[in-house]
Design an enzyme around this catalytic site. Structure first.
Site, PDB file in Angstrom:
ATOM      1  N   GLY A  46       0.843  -1.189   0.000  1.00  9.23           N
ATOM      2  CA  GLY A  46       0.000   0.000   0.000  1.00  9.23           C
ATOM      3  C   GLY A  46       0.874   1.233   0.000  1.00  9.23           C
ATOM      4  O   GLY A  46       2.014   1.189   0.474  1.00  9.23           O
ATOM      5  N   GLN A  51       3.169   9.836   1.310  1.00 10.88           N
ATOM      6  CA  GLN A  51       4.434   9.093   1.289  1.00 10.88           C
ATOM      7  C   GLN A  51       5.295   9.400   0.070  1.00 10.88           C
ATOM      8  O   GLN A  51       6.445   8.968  -0.003  1.00 10.88           O
ATOM      9  CB  GLN A  51       4.171   7.586   1.335  1.00 10.88           C
ATOM     10  CG  GLN A  51       3.564   7.153   2.660  1.00 10.88           C
ATOM     11  CD  GLN A  51       3.419   5.650   2.693  1.00 10.88           C
ATOM     12  OE1 GLN A  51       2.451   5.114   2.193  1.00 10.88           O
ATOM     13  NE2 GLN A  51       4.399   4.964   3.255  1.00 10.88           N
ATOM     14  N   CYS A  88       6.095   0.097   7.424  1.00  4.37           N
ATOM     15  CA  CYS A  88       5.739   1.238   6.584  1.00  4.37           C
ATOM     16  C   CYS A  88       6.924   1.603   5.701  1.00  4.37           C
ATOM     17  O   CYS A  88       8.062   1.645   6.169  1.00  4.37           O
ATOM     18  CB  CYS A  88       5.364   2.412   7.485  1.00  4.37           C
ATOM     19  SG  CYS A  88       4.876   3.869   6.568  1.00  4.37           S
ATOM     20  N   LEU A  89       6.647   1.866   4.432  1.00  3.29           N
ATOM     21  CA  LEU A  89       7.716   2.248   3.499  1.00  3.29           C
ATOM     22  C   LEU A  89       8.403   3.542   3.929  1.00  3.29           C
ATOM     23  O   LEU A  89       9.558   3.775   3.588  1.00  3.29           O
ATOM     24  CB  LEU A  89       7.159   2.412   2.082  1.00  3.29           C
ATOM     25  CG  LEU A  89       6.594   1.164   1.406  1.00  3.29           C
ATOM     26  CD1 LEU A  89       6.103   1.494   0.006  1.00  3.29           C
ATOM     27  CD2 LEU A  89       7.624   0.048   1.341  1.00  3.29           C
ATOM     28  N   HIS A 130      -4.107   1.188   7.837  1.00  2.00           N
ATOM     29  CA  HIS A 130      -2.784   1.817   7.781  1.00  2.00           C
ATOM     30  C   HIS A 130      -2.769   2.974   6.765  1.00  2.00           C
ATOM     31  O   HIS A 130      -2.288   4.071   7.058  1.00  2.00           O
ATOM     32  CB  HIS A 130      -1.743   0.742   7.410  1.00  2.00           C
ATOM     33  CG  HIS A 130      -0.340   1.223   7.328  1.00  2.00           C
ATOM     34  ND1 HIS A 130       0.645   0.830   8.212  1.00  2.00           N
ATOM     35  CD2 HIS A 130       0.273   2.077   6.461  1.00  2.00           C
ATOM     36  CE1 HIS A 130       1.789   1.426   7.888  1.00  2.00           C
ATOM     37  NE2 HIS A 130       1.587   2.180   6.827  1.00  2.00           N
ATOM     38  N   GLU A 131      -3.324   2.726   5.579  1.00  2.72           N
ATOM     39  CA  GLU A 131      -3.276   3.747   4.527  1.00  2.72           C
ATOM     40  C   GLU A 131      -4.246   4.901   4.806  1.00  2.72           C
ATOM     41  O   GLU A 131      -3.939   6.056   4.507  1.00  2.72           O
ATOM     42  CB  GLU A 131      -3.558   3.122   3.151  1.00  2.72           C
ATOM     43  CG  GLU A 131      -2.590   2.017   2.733  1.00  2.72           C
ATOM     44  CD  GLU A 131      -1.119   2.389   2.845  1.00  2.72           C
ATOM     45  OE1 GLU A 131      -0.781   3.577   2.697  1.00  2.72           O
ATOM     46  OE2 GLU A 131      -0.303   1.480   3.096  1.00  2.72           O
ATOM     47  N   HIS A 134      -2.591   7.244   7.068  1.00  2.00           N
ATOM     48  CA  HIS A 134      -1.673   8.159   6.378  1.00  2.00           C
ATOM     49  C   HIS A 134      -2.424   9.399   5.888  1.00  2.00           C
ATOM     50  O   HIS A 134      -1.900  10.514   5.940  1.00  2.00           O
ATOM     51  CB  HIS A 134      -1.028   7.482   5.169  1.00  2.00           C
ATOM     52  CG  HIS A 134       0.229   6.722   5.476  1.00  2.00           C
ATOM     53  ND1 HIS A 134       1.324   7.301   6.082  1.00  2.00           N
ATOM     54  CD2 HIS A 134       0.574   5.437   5.253  1.00  2.00           C
ATOM     55  CE1 HIS A 134       2.281   6.390   6.219  1.00  2.00           C
ATOM     56  NE2 HIS A 134       1.854   5.239   5.724  1.00  2.00           N
TER      57      HIS A 134
HETATM   58 ZN    ZN Z   1       2.810   3.473   5.754  1.00  2.00          ZN
END
Ligand code: ZN
Length: 163
Positions: A46, A51, A88-89, A130-131, A134
């Site tokens: 995701g 991000q 998380c990226l 999670h997304e 964000h």
């Molecule tokens: Zn993330």
């Protein structure tokens, strides 16, 4: 299509509530193509617009058989509980075990601006949550107790130096 640089902790855009998506045009489609490409390139499941440094309520995901674009996402229902690792990226994918609801219902707009609802369980539900976080300026570590949060940040800083 292009791979965009990932915005990492503690960039300010990651802590901001995103602006609503209002234009459902070619530019939005191109942005989402880039987001998918960036996500796959980093082996993520995701990716939210903040991000890649864009302050918009928008995410893409391809997780556990659920592939979609979500503009102006909201979580309208949750139930149950699951516990498992999450990463998380924007934090080098350093995992932390985080309890989440096992079921989540997402309401969002697609690339044409049409509202839809989608239900998911397990890993895909975790991804919805999670997304959407964000898009609200929240990171998964914000759900962790202070000590565990600081441990992840420390590990992240160490990994960044090693890179
Ligand atoms: Zn993330």
């Amino acid at each position: 299509m292009a791979i965009r640089p990932i915005t990492e902790y503690p960039e300010g855009v990651l802590a901001k509530v995103g602006k609503p998506v209002t234009e459902f045009d070619e530019k939005l489609k191109e942005l989402c193509d880039d987001m998918f490409e960036t996500m796959y390139n980093d082996e993520g499941v995701g990716l939210a617009a903040p991000q890649i440094g864009i302050n918009l309520r928008l995410f893409v995901m391809d997780c556990d058989g659920v592939k979609l674009v979500a503009a102006n996402p909201e979580i309208i229902e949750t139930s149950g509980e699951q516990s498992g690792p999450e990463g998380c990226l924007s934090l080098e994918k350093i995992p932390a075990v985080l309890p989440r609801p096992n079921f989540a219902k997402l309401r969002a707009q697609d690339l044409e601006g049409k509202w839809f609802e989608k239900e998911a369980e397990g890993y895909a539900a975790r991804c919805f949550l999670h997304e959407t976080d964000h898009c609200d300026g929240k990171l998964f570590i914000d759900h962790l107790p202070k000590m565990r949060r600081e441990m992840i940040i420390k590990k992240f800083k160490k990994e960044k130096k090693l890179r």
